[in-house]
Design a protein around this motif. Structure first.
Motif, mmCIF file in Angstrom:
data_model
loop_
_atom_site.group_PDB
_atom_site.id
_atom_site.type_symbol
_atom_site.label_atom_id
_atom_site.label_comp_id
_atom_site.label_asym_id
_atom_site.label_seq_id
_atom_site.Cartn_x
_atom_site.Cartn_y
_atom_site.Cartn_z
ATOM 1 N N SER A 5 -52.822 -43.721 23.641
ATOM 2 C CA SER A 5 -52.536 -45.074 24.102
ATOM 3 C C SER A 5 -53.814 -45.721 24.598
ATOM 4 C CB SER A 5 -51.507 -45.054 25.236
ATOM 5 O OG SER A 5 -51.456 -46.327 25.880
ATOM 6 N N VAL A 6 -54.173 -46.864 24.035
ATOM 7 C CA VAL A 6 -55.392 -47.548 24.447
ATOM 8 C C VAL A 6 -55.293 -48.078 25.875
ATOM 9 C CG1 VAL A 6 -54.688 -49.808 23.539
ATOM 10 C CG2 VAL A 6 -57.123 -49.254 23.722
ATOM 11 N N PHE A 7 -54.086 -48.352 26.369
ATOM 12 C CA PHE A 7 -53.927 -48.925 27.704
ATOM 13 C C PHE A 7 -53.873 -47.872 28.806
ATOM 14 C CE2 PHE A 7 -52.529 -52.693 25.320
ATOM 15 C CZ PHE A 7 -53.265 -53.651 25.991
ATOM 16 N N THR A 8 -53.446 -46.658 28.481
ATOM 17 C CA THR A 8 -53.337 -45.618 29.514
ATOM 18 C C THR A 8 -54.223 -44.405 29.225
ATOM 19 O OG1 THR A 8 -51.500 -44.447 28.436
ATOM 20 C CG2 THR A 8 -50.941 -46.296 29.897
ATOM 21 N N GLY A 9 -54.674 -44.255 27.998
ATOM 22 C CA GLY A 9 -55.450 -43.083 27.625
ATOM 23 C C GLY A 9 -54.628 -41.843 27.375
ATOM 24 N N LYS A 10 -53.309 -41.940 27.515
ATOM 25 C CA LYS A 10 -52.451 -40.775 27.323
ATOM 26 C C LYS A 10 -52.352 -40.402 25.842
ATOM 27 C CE LYS A 10 -49.383 -41.464 31.317
ATOM 28 N NZ LYS A 10 -47.991 -41.692 31.745
ATOM 29 N N LEU A 11 -52.100 -39.116 25.604
ATOM 30 C CA LEU A 11 -51.855 -38.648 24.254
ATOM 31 C C LEU A 11 -50.499 -39.144 23.771
ATOM 32 C CD1 LEU A 11 -53.025 -34.932 24.541
ATOM 33 C CD2 LEU A 11 -54.297 -36.839 23.559
ATOM 34 N N SER A 12 -50.414 -39.469 22.488
ATOM 35 C CA SER A 12 -49.141 -39.832 21.866
ATOM 36 C C SER A 12 -48.492 -38.592 21.272
ATOM 37 C CB SER A 12 -49.385 -40.887 20.786
ATOM 38 O OG SER A 12 -50.009 -42.025 21.317
ATOM 39 N N GLN A 13 -47.418 -38.794 20.500
ATOM 40 C CA GLN A 13 -46.709 -37.683 19.840
ATOM 41 C C GLN A 13 -46.357 -36.572 20.822
ATOM 42 O OE1 GLN A 13 -49.751 -38.880 18.039
ATOM 43 N NE2 GLN A 13 -48.241 -40.337 17.292
ATOM 44 N N GLY A 14 -45.798 -36.964 21.965
ATOM 45 C CA GLY A 14 -45.308 -35.982 22.923
ATOM 46 C C GLY A 14 -46.390 -35.199 23.622
ATOM 47 N N GLY A 15 -47.635 -35.689 23.605
ATOM 48 C CA GLY A 15 -48.714 -34.999 24.300
ATOM 49 C C GLY A 15 -49.469 -34.004 23.460
ATOM 50 N N ASP A 16 -49.174 -33.932 22.147
ATOM 51 C CA ASP A 16 -49.907 -33.008 21.280
ATOM 52 C C ASP A 16 -51.330 -33.518 21.054
ATOM 53 O OD1 ASP A 16 -47.607 -31.589 21.126
ATOM 54 O OD2 ASP A 16 -47.150 -32.080 19.049
ATOM 55 N N GLU A 17 -52.308 -32.622 21.106
ATOM 56 C CA GLU A 17 -53.703 -33.038 20.978
ATOM 57 C C GLU A 17 -54.001 -33.667 19.622
ATOM 58 O OE1 GLU A 17 -58.232 -31.298 21.648
ATOM 59 O OE2 GLU A 17 -56.520 -29.948 21.722
ATOM 60 N N PHE A 18 -53.501 -33.061 18.557
ATOM 61 C CA PHE A 18 -53.656 -33.627 17.222
ATOM 62 C C PHE A 18 -52.261 -33.854 16.644
ATOM 63 C CE2 PHE A 18 -57.716 -31.326 17.798
ATOM 64 C CZ PHE A 18 -58.571 -32.408 17.692
ATOM 65 N N GLY A 19 -51.506 -34.709 17.332
ATOM 66 C CA GLY A 19 -50.106 -34.916 16.985
ATOM 67 C C GLY A 19 -49.877 -35.753 15.752
ATOM 68 N N ARG A 20 -50.872 -36.513 15.325
ATOM 69 C CA ARG A 20 -50.683 -37.329 14.126
ATOM 70 C C ARG A 20 -50.795 -36.470 12.860
ATOM 71 N NH1 ARG A 20 -50.291 -42.512 14.081
ATOM 72 N NH2 ARG A 20 -51.099 -42.553 11.943
ATOM 73 N N GLN A 21 -51.915 -35.750 12.731
ATOM 74 C CA GLN A 21 -52.103 -34.864 11.588
ATOM 75 C C GLN A 21 -53.027 -33.719 11.988
ATOM 76 O OE1 GLN A 21 -52.552 -36.862 7.477
ATOM 77 N NE2 GLN A 21 -53.541 -38.321 8.835
ATOM 78 N N ALA A 22 -52.823 -32.571 11.371
ATOM 79 C CA ALA A 22 -53.723 -31.436 11.540
ATOM 80 C C ALA A 22 -53.494 -30.503 10.350
ATOM 81 C CB ALA A 22 -53.461 -30.700 12.854
ATOM 82 N N TYR A 23 -54.454 -30.498 9.413
ATOM 83 C CA TYR A 23 -54.248 -29.649 8.239
ATOM 84 C C TYR A 23 -55.583 -29.229 7.621
ATOM 85 C CZ TYR A 23 -54.963 -33.937 5.424
ATOM 86 O OH TYR A 23 -55.466 -35.088 4.863
ATOM 87 N N VAL A 24 -55.504 -28.175 6.794
ATOM 88 C CA VAL A 24 -56.657 -27.661 6.058
ATOM 89 C C VAL A 24 -56.164 -27.237 4.679
ATOM 90 C CG1 VAL A 24 -56.364 -25.299 6.905
ATOM 91 C CG2 VAL A 24 -58.627 -26.062 6.170
ATOM 92 N N VAL A 41 -53.892 -28.974 -2.222
ATOM 93 C CA VAL A 41 -52.895 -28.198 -1.495
ATOM 94 C C VAL A 41 -53.375 -28.064 -0.048
ATOM 95 C CG1 VAL A 41 -51.705 -25.985 -1.263
ATOM 96 C CG2 VAL A 41 -52.167 -26.926 -3.540
ATOM 97 N N THR A 42 -52.525 -28.446 0.912
ATOM 98 C CA THR A 42 -52.897 -28.385 2.325
ATOM 99 C C THR A 42 -51.773 -27.748 3.137
ATOM 100 O OG1 THR A 42 -52.088 -30.672 2.539
ATOM 101 C CG2 THR A 42 -54.465 -30.359 2.315
ATOM 102 N N VAL A 43 -52.136 -27.184 4.295
ATOM 103 C CA VAL A 43 -51.160 -26.581 5.195
ATOM 104 C C VAL A 43 -51.422 -27.083 6.609
ATOM 105 C CG1 VAL A 43 -50.796 -24.511 3.806
ATOM 106 C CG2 VAL A 43 -52.632 -24.543 5.482
ATOM 107 N N GLY A 44 -50.328 -27.326 7.373
ATOM 108 C CA GLY A 44 -50.472 -27.783 8.753
ATOM 109 C C GLY A 44 -49.373 -28.751 9.154
ATOM 110 N N ARG A 45 -49.707 -29.673 10.052
ATOM 111 C CA ARG A 45 -48.796 -30.744 10.496
ATOM 112 C C ARG A 45 -49.125 -31.983 9.662
ATOM 113 N NH1 ARG A 45 -45.649 -32.507 14.967
ATOM 114 N NH2 ARG A 45 -45.994 -34.665 15.610
#
Length: 385
Positions: free
Chosen positions: A81-100, A109-113
């Motif tokens: 959140s730009v206004f509070t600095g809090k993490l989104s997606q329930g507080g997950d550090e890489f809650g939007r995407q995380a894959y390799v 072919v990728t695996v992850g969130r």
């Protein structure tokens, strides 16, 4: 000393060659605005909001050339959140995407969130993902075209482009011992682009959506309802399966583009997940929704985009809620990376909603109105880096 200097020179040459074959990019979006709504539980709302046009994020994207046309790829993407600095997606550090994963001439072919196929293929045809902000998304984003939810523990394939055709699919393992199907997610999609024409279709099937899809963040409940975001679907947390069938298309002629989407969303076998004690839960039958959107955008000048859209949602099965929604918007680019936007949304509701009560207007991303009507507007600035 000569030997030492030669060793360092050789090391420098090797490092330069390695860097030439791989890259890491830092990217992101900072989006800040203000929302007005005429009725939130009977009162007016004036609110700061982040990520209205595109969610605030920063990420790292990298590739490494492994030789023979094979590459290693990765993405780590954080929401905040730009206004509070809090993490989104329930507080997950890489809650939007995380894959390799790995990529070659046939695809990746990728695996992850990761994003499901509805998001990848039909999602960007919806105006909420274009110019209309999250307020203009389909009510409750019940078909996930606005990318509210992600799939954990997933394996994904995305094809290369074959004469304008791309296709792919995703499978998420449930990870429950002795219950292979529990919490699993699978989806598939196909898209076609040729000149001014674009067509897309996708399918999504989610087992135990309250836990596997709506409840897959670190702060989610393991026993209660995680589907509390909208009265459009909040009464269906006991569903055994969520299914989405989606299609859409767009045609560009000159400065104008006409587009349309259709989705059918079903929350099947209500009461079959063992969820008890959650307020307003429907525990028998299946809830189903038709959604149809017609949209139009016009590039009035190279810097100014104007848009209009109408969206209709019709519930059937255990509910008969209807939602009519109209959207108007404008997006003005002062550079390729910075733009200002303004959007207005009107919604009218009727029938009986997911909680068994008379349906009230419930524009996506806001709390519900106390009446059948709701009006909201947002103005903001977006910067990409």
């Amino acid at each position: 000393m000569k030997r030492l200097l030669l060793a360092f020179a050789a090391l420098g040459t090797f490092t330069g060659a390695a860097q030439a074959q791989s890259s890491v990019t830092l990217y992101g979006i900072v989006d800040a605005g203000y929302v007005y709504a005429n009725n939130i539980g009977g009162s007016k709302l004036y609110e700061a909001t982040g990520g209205a046009l595109q969610a605030d994020r920063w990420g790292l994207r990298g590739t490494e050339d492994l030789g023979g046309g094979l590459k290693a790829v990765f993405v780590l993407e954080n929401g905040f959140s730009v206004f509070t600095g809090k993490l989104s997606q329930g507080g997950d550090e890489f809650g939007r995407q995380a894959y390799v994963g790995l990529s070659n001439q046939f695809g990746t072919v990728t695996v992850g969130r990761q994003y499901d196929s509805v998001v990848d293929y039909t999602g960007t045809l919806e105006v909420g993902a274009q110019w209309a902000t999250y307020l203009g998304a389909h009510p409750g984003d019940l078909d996930n075209m606005n990318n509210t939810l992600r799939a954990n523990n997933s394996i994904k394939f995305t094809s290369s482009n074959y004469s304008g055709i791309k296709f792919g699919g995703l499978y998420s393992l449930g990870g429950v011992a002795g219950q292979f199907n529990r919490n699993q997610i699978f989806s598939g999609g196909v898209g076609y682009v040729q000149g001014p024409l674009r067509l897309d279709a996708a399918y999504l099937n989610v087992k135990n959506p309250n836990y596997s899809f709506f409840g897959n963040n670190s702060t989610s409940s393991a026993t209660g309802s995680n589907m509390t975001g909208s009265t459009v679907y909040s009464g269906y947390a006991s569903a055994k399966t969520q299914q989405v069938i989606a299609a859409g298309g767009a045609y560009t002629f000159g400065a104008a583009t006409v587009g349309a989407t259709y989705s059918n969303t079903q929350f099947k076998d209500l009461g079959q997940t063992g969820l008890t004690g959650a307020t307003g839960q429907t525990t028998a039958g299946s809830a189903k929704f038709h959604n149809a959107e017609l949209n139009f955008k016009y590039q009035l000048t190279p810097a100014l985009l104007l848009g209009a859209a109408y969206d209709y949602t019709k519930g059937y099965g255990v509910n008969d809620a209807k939602y009519h929604q109209g959207i108007l918007g404008a997006d003005y680019f002062v550079s390729t990376r910075t733009d200002f936007y303004v959007d207005a949304v009107y919604q009218h509701a009727s029938g009986t909603d997911s909680t068994g009560h008379t349906a009230v207007a419930d524009i996506n991303g806001l709390s519900p109105s106390s009446t059948s009507n709701q009006v909201a507007a947002v103005v903001g600035i977006r910067h990409k880096f």
